[in-house]
Design a protein around this motif. Structure first.
Motif, PDB file in Angstrom:
ATOM      1  N   TYR A  30     -15.801  24.549  11.557  1.00 58.33           N
ATOM      2  CA  TYR A  30     -15.551  25.932  11.277  1.00 58.33           C
ATOM      3  C   TYR A  30     -13.973  26.191  11.301  1.00 58.33           C
ATOM      4  O   TYR A  30     -13.660  27.009  10.188  1.00 58.33           O
ATOM      5  CB  TYR A  30     -15.939  26.572  12.376  1.00 58.33           C
ATOM      6  CG  TYR A  30     -17.703  26.978  12.399  1.00 58.33           C
ATOM      7  CD1 TYR A  30     -18.368  26.508  11.687  1.00 58.33           C
ATOM      8  CD2 TYR A  30     -18.230  27.323  13.808  1.00 58.33           C
ATOM      9  CE1 TYR A  30     -19.752  26.611  11.905  1.00 58.33           C
ATOM     10  CE2 TYR A  30     -19.550  27.368  13.990  1.00 58.33           C
ATOM     11  CZ  TYR A  30     -20.317  26.894  12.889  1.00 58.33           C
ATOM     12  OH  TYR A  30     -21.758  27.201  12.791  1.00 58.33           O
ATOM     13  N   VAL A  34     -12.111  27.689   7.647  1.00 56.13           N
ATOM     14  CA  VAL A  34     -11.425  28.983   7.477  1.00 56.13           C
ATOM     15  C   VAL A  34      -9.815  28.494   7.226  1.00 56.13           C
ATOM     16  O   VAL A  34      -9.257  29.217   6.449  1.00 56.13           O
ATOM     17  CB  VAL A  34     -11.552  29.637   9.182  1.00 56.13           C
ATOM     18  CG1 VAL A  34     -10.511  30.672   8.856  1.00 56.13           C
ATOM     19  CG2 VAL A  34     -12.872  30.174   9.478  1.00 56.13           C
ATOM     20  N   VAL A  40     -12.142  34.480   6.448  1.00 56.15           N
ATOM     21  CA  VAL A  40     -13.085  34.420   7.280  1.00 56.15           C
ATOM     22  C   VAL A  40     -14.512  34.517   6.656  1.00 56.15           C
ATOM     23  O   VAL A  40     -15.469  33.867   6.598  1.00 56.15           O
ATOM     24  CB  VAL A  40     -13.163  35.108   8.779  1.00 56.15           C
ATOM     25  CG1 VAL A  40     -14.504  34.929   9.362  1.00 56.15           C
ATOM     26  CG2 VAL A  40     -12.024  34.672   9.515  1.00 56.15           C
ATOM     27  N   GLN A  51     -21.130  35.591   9.647  1.00 49.55           N
ATOM     28  CA  GLN A  51     -19.432  35.645   9.813  1.00 49.55           C
ATOM     29  C   GLN A  51     -19.014  36.058  11.319  1.00 49.55           C
ATOM     30  O   GLN A  51     -18.194  35.337  11.809  1.00 49.55           O
ATOM     31  CB  GLN A  51     -19.039  36.934   8.928  1.00 49.55           C
ATOM     32  CG  GLN A  51     -17.571  37.090   9.172  1.00 49.55           C
ATOM     33  CD  GLN A  51     -17.163  38.390   8.369  1.00 49.55           C
ATOM     34  OE1 GLN A  51     -17.531  38.520   7.256  1.00 49.55           O
ATOM     35  NE2 GLN A  51     -16.093  39.037   8.694  1.00 49.55           N
ATOM     36  N   LEU A  54     -19.034  32.497  13.059  1.00 45.55           N
ATOM     37  CA  LEU A  54     -17.815  31.894  12.722  1.00 45.55           C
ATOM     38  C   LEU A  54     -16.640  32.656  13.349  1.00 45.55           C
ATOM     39  O   LEU A  54     -15.739  31.890  13.973  1.00 45.55           O
ATOM     40  CB  LEU A  54     -17.392  32.144  11.291  1.00 45.55           C
ATOM     41  CG  LEU A  54     -16.351  31.348  10.502  1.00 45.55           C
ATOM     42  CD1 LEU A  54     -16.445  29.572  10.912  1.00 45.55           C
ATOM     43  CD2 LEU A  54     -16.230  31.389   9.117  1.00 45.55           C
ATOM     44  N   SER A  55     -16.683  33.893  13.591  1.00 42.25           N
ATOM     45  CA  SER A  55     -15.645  34.587  14.230  1.00 42.25           C
ATOM     46  C   SER A  55     -15.460  34.340  15.573  1.00 42.25           C
ATOM     47  O   SER A  55     -14.387  34.061  16.431  1.00 42.25           O
ATOM     48  CB  SER A  55     -15.438  36.050  14.136  1.00 42.25           C
ATOM     49  OG  SER A  55     -15.307  36.498  12.633  1.00 42.25           O
ATOM     50  N   LEU A  58     -13.990  30.713  16.174  1.00 44.54           N
ATOM     51  CA  LEU A  58     -12.585  30.599  16.166  1.00 44.54           C
ATOM     52  C   LEU A  58     -11.774  31.221  17.377  1.00 44.54           C
ATOM     53  O   LEU A  58     -11.062  30.803  18.100  1.00 44.54           O
ATOM     54  CB  LEU A  58     -12.126  31.392  15.154  1.00 44.54           C
ATOM     55  CG  LEU A  58     -12.533  30.622  13.640  1.00 44.54           C
ATOM     56  CD1 LEU A  58     -11.896  31.610  12.450  1.00 44.54           C
ATOM     57  CD2 LEU A  58     -12.102  29.094  13.634  1.00 44.54           C
ATOM     58  N   ARG A  72      -3.807  36.772  11.867  1.00 45.77           N
ATOM     59  CA  ARG A  72      -4.759  37.713  11.249  1.00 45.77           C
ATOM     60  C   ARG A  72      -3.872  38.853  10.279  1.00 45.77           C
ATOM     61  O   ARG A  72      -2.833  39.627  10.698  1.00 45.77           O
ATOM     62  CB  ARG A  72      -5.344  38.406  12.293  1.00 45.77           C
ATOM     63  CG  ARG A  72      -6.814  37.665  12.442  1.00 45.77           C
ATOM     64  CD  ARG A  72      -6.566  36.485  13.551  1.00 45.77           C
ATOM     65  NE  ARG A  72      -7.640  35.929  14.187  1.00 45.77           N
ATOM     66  CZ  ARG A  72      -7.857  34.812  15.001  1.00 45.77           C
ATOM     67  NH1 ARG A  72      -6.607  34.240  15.357  1.00 45.77           N
ATOM     68  NH2 ARG A  72      -9.019  34.277  15.272  1.00 45.77           N
TER      69      ARG A  72
END
Length: 317
Positions: A30, A34, A40, A51, A54-55, A58, A72
């Protein structure tokens, strides 16, 4: 907060590396995805994961490492210096995992997989090349990793998982192995060509009781068979030389340094006479062995079936 403290404790310098790997491994792909897209949403689409999943992965990765990997910027992200350092190692690790996966998939491929096959030195000149040539008529792309050794050493490597199958003698009898007798090989008394018995075609082994013997070293199957046959003939052999390879022993016999009980040579050797032993019956069983309870890959299963189909016709005439 309590979970975070436990994670950080596991990832402390004094923590267990295996624990660290177990925590990080599912999240590395992952992270790399990214890092590659710097987005993302786009990475989630490419990897076909939600999503939100995945977020969260991370965030947990950064929390477990205790460093920020990304800066970010709205919907986009960029690697921090720590993230760039981490990415180099992650890409290398993922590439190695992919390479390993491709290798093991290739090894079990029915058409082009690999068989790790062990066999006795005396089988290497003619028998094994002939077997593999015949097998590859129907399986032309199967690959072989070949190991020549004496019986006990091959059984050790078989048990260690380094071999799939081994062709050996005597045929082992052990609860953790499966073994099948395939053929029998007559042994001959080999004497120098100027020896008092050289003009004979047949001989009783007891007639060589006073001779010096050249034999394989203790631990070799043929050595155990030699000692047992001499015992059956009523004597204990007087050992002059011990070696590791049958053709070397034949050379020692040709040099007049003793006599030997050996399987027939692949190519006739000058300087020696090969006599049939009439009593006791001088022969050794040849068999194939594999580990019990271990599933075969398709190429190993195919070669095993082939060997078993040659039962009674394994050795050259």
């Amino acid at each position: 907060m309590e979970h975070e403290q436990r994670s950080q404790a596991r990832l402390s310098p004094s923590g267990d590396t295996q624990d660290i790997a177990a925590i990080l491994a599912p999240r590395l792909a992952y992270f790399a995805g990214v890092a590659r897209t710097e987005h993302v949403t786009r990475a989630a689409q490419e990897m076909q994961v939600p999503q939100s999943t995945l977020s969260r992965a991370l965030v947990r990765l950064e929390r477990d490492l205790g460093v920020d990997l990304f800066a970010r910027h709205g919907r986009t992200v960029s690697l921090t210096p720590a993230g760039r350092t981490f990415l180099t190692s992650v890409e290398r690790a993922l590439a190695e995992v992919e390479r390993a996966a491709e290798e093991v998939r290739a090894d079990v491929d029915p058409a082009s997989g690999k068989v790790a096959f062990g066999f006795l030195h005396t089988m290497g000149f003619e028998t094994v090349p002939g077997l593999i040539r015949a097998f590859r008529v129907d399986h032309p792309r199967v690959r072989f990793s070949l190991v020549q050794n004496y019986g006990e050493a091959m059984i050790e490597r078989l048990r260690a998982g380094e071999l799939d199958l081994c062709l050996t003698s005597p045929v082992p009898d052990a609860p953790d192995l499966v073994a099948r007798r395939l053929d029998e090989q007559r042994l001959r008394l080999v004497v120098p060509d100027d020896h008092r018995l050289a003009s004979r075609r047949r001989v009783r082994l007891a007639e060589a009781a006073e001779e010096a013997f050249v034999t394989l070293e203790p631990g070799y199957g043929l050595r155990r068979i030699t000692d047992d046959l001499c015992r059956q003939a009523g004597f204990r052999p007087r050992i002059a030389f011990e070696g590791e390879e049958a053709e070397t022993l034949r050379g020692l016999v040709a040099a007049g340094l003793g006599v030997a009980l050996l399987p027939p040579p692949a190519v006739p050797r000058p300087g020696v006479a090969e006599l049939t032993v009439t009593a006791p019956r001088a022969a050794r069983e040849i068999g194939v062995a594999w580990r019990a309870g271990i599933p075969d890959t398709p190429p190993v299963a195919a070669f095993k079936r082939f060997l078993l189909s040659r039962r009674g016709h394994l050795l050259p005439d």
